[in-house]
Design an enzyme around this catalytic site. Structure first.
Site, PDB file in Angstrom:
ATOM      1  CG  HIS A 123      -2.115  -0.757   1.166  1.00 16.29           C
ATOM      2  ND1 HIS A 123      -3.176  -0.394   0.345  1.00 16.29           N
ATOM      3  CD2 HIS A 123      -2.520  -2.034   1.853  1.00 16.29           C
ATOM      4  CE1 HIS A 123      -4.113  -1.243   0.405  1.00 16.29           C
ATOM      5  NE2 HIS A 123      -3.845  -2.139   1.366  1.00 16.29           N
ATOM      6  CG  ASP A 130      -7.551  -2.780   1.138  1.00 17.08           C
ATOM      7  OD1 ASP A 130      -6.745  -3.904   0.616  1.00 17.08           O
ATOM      8  OD2 ASP A 130      -7.066  -2.316   1.886  1.00 17.08           O
ATOM      9  CD  GLU A 188      -5.986  -8.504   4.528  1.00  8.73           C
ATOM     10  OE1 GLU A 188      -5.866  -8.182   5.676  1.00  8.73           O
ATOM     11  OE2 GLU A 188      -5.753  -7.836   3.576  1.00  8.73           O
ATOM     12  CG  HIS A 191      -4.326  -6.780   0.175  1.00  8.87           C
ATOM     13  ND1 HIS A 191      -4.087  -5.752   0.774  1.00  8.87           N
ATOM     14  CD2 HIS A 191      -3.475  -7.342  -0.398  1.00  8.87           C
ATOM     15  CE1 HIS A 191      -2.890  -5.372   0.543  1.00  8.87           C
ATOM     16  NE2 HIS A 191      -2.349  -6.404  -0.574  1.00  8.87           N
TER      17      HIS A 191
END
Length: 210
Positions: A123, A130, A188, A191
């Site tokens: 990130h 996301d 996740e 993500h």
């Protein structure tokens, strides 16, 4: 251009707005792009600009989403492809300043769910996003296996059992993101990392400085 000095963890993190602008002028692909301006119809639900997140307080002063130019262009292609299914993207988080990652790790203390400060996050490179899905016509979120940022096995990308509706939406998201060069983090479902993330350096610039 002078390279940033290593921080206490030995990472070179660019935190000078002037240096960032010089870098972006020399290498346009390194420029961070405002997704709300770059991708028509994109929905934003920037949780870290609110108290509705795993920290319980706002991490950002503004609800914005930025990605490096080629990453934003790839995400735009995802948005266009999803339209054929009556769906669109909602972005929960994108570029995240390095200092924000440090605060998150102090709270979570688990490398499965938060990047440690001695490694930094993708990130922080402007190369991770996301996302979830919304109904294109209404903008309402489509059912997924869990809420965003739920720290549980149910958030894993291959977790079962889930409802048929959530499974279908998860599969659509995973397939479409992969089609345009994004790699899912299996812990996740929301993500995704741009496949060429390693070509971009770590940044610690606020949205206001961009």
């Amino acid at each position: 251009m002078t390279e940033p000095q290593p921080n206490p963890y030995g990472l070179r993190v660019l935190s000078s707005p002037a240096q960032y602008r010089q870098q972006a002028a020399r290498h346009p692909a390194r420029q961070l792009v405002n997704l709300a301006e770059a991708i028509p119809g994109l929905r934003l639900d920037i949780r870290y600009a609110t108290a509705d997140n795993l920290l319980g307080y706002p991490l950002y002063q503004q609800a914005q989403a930025w990605l490096r130019r080629p990453v934003a262009e790839a995400l735009k292609q995802v948005q266009q492809a999803l339209a054929a299914h009556g769906a669109g993207l909602v972005v929960y988080d994108a570029y995240r300043p390095y200092s924000a990652t440090v605060l998150m790790y102090q709270k979570v203390q688990n490398e499965d769910y938060a990047a440690p400060p001695w490694r930094g996050s993708r990130h922080n490179r402007g190369c991770s996003v996301d996302v979830g899905l919304v109904n294109q016509a209404t903008g309402r979120p489509l059912p997924m296996p869990t809420a965003f940022d739920e720290l549980s096995p149910a958030a894993h990308s291959a977790y079962e059992p889930v409802s048929s509706e959530a499974r279908r939406h998860r599969a659509l998201l995973l397939k479409t993101m992969a089609q345009f060069g994004f790699v899912n983090y299996p812990g996740e479902w929301w993500h995704f990392d741009y496949a060429q993330w390693a070509e971009f350096g770590l940044l610690d610039l606020s949205f206001e400085e961009l």
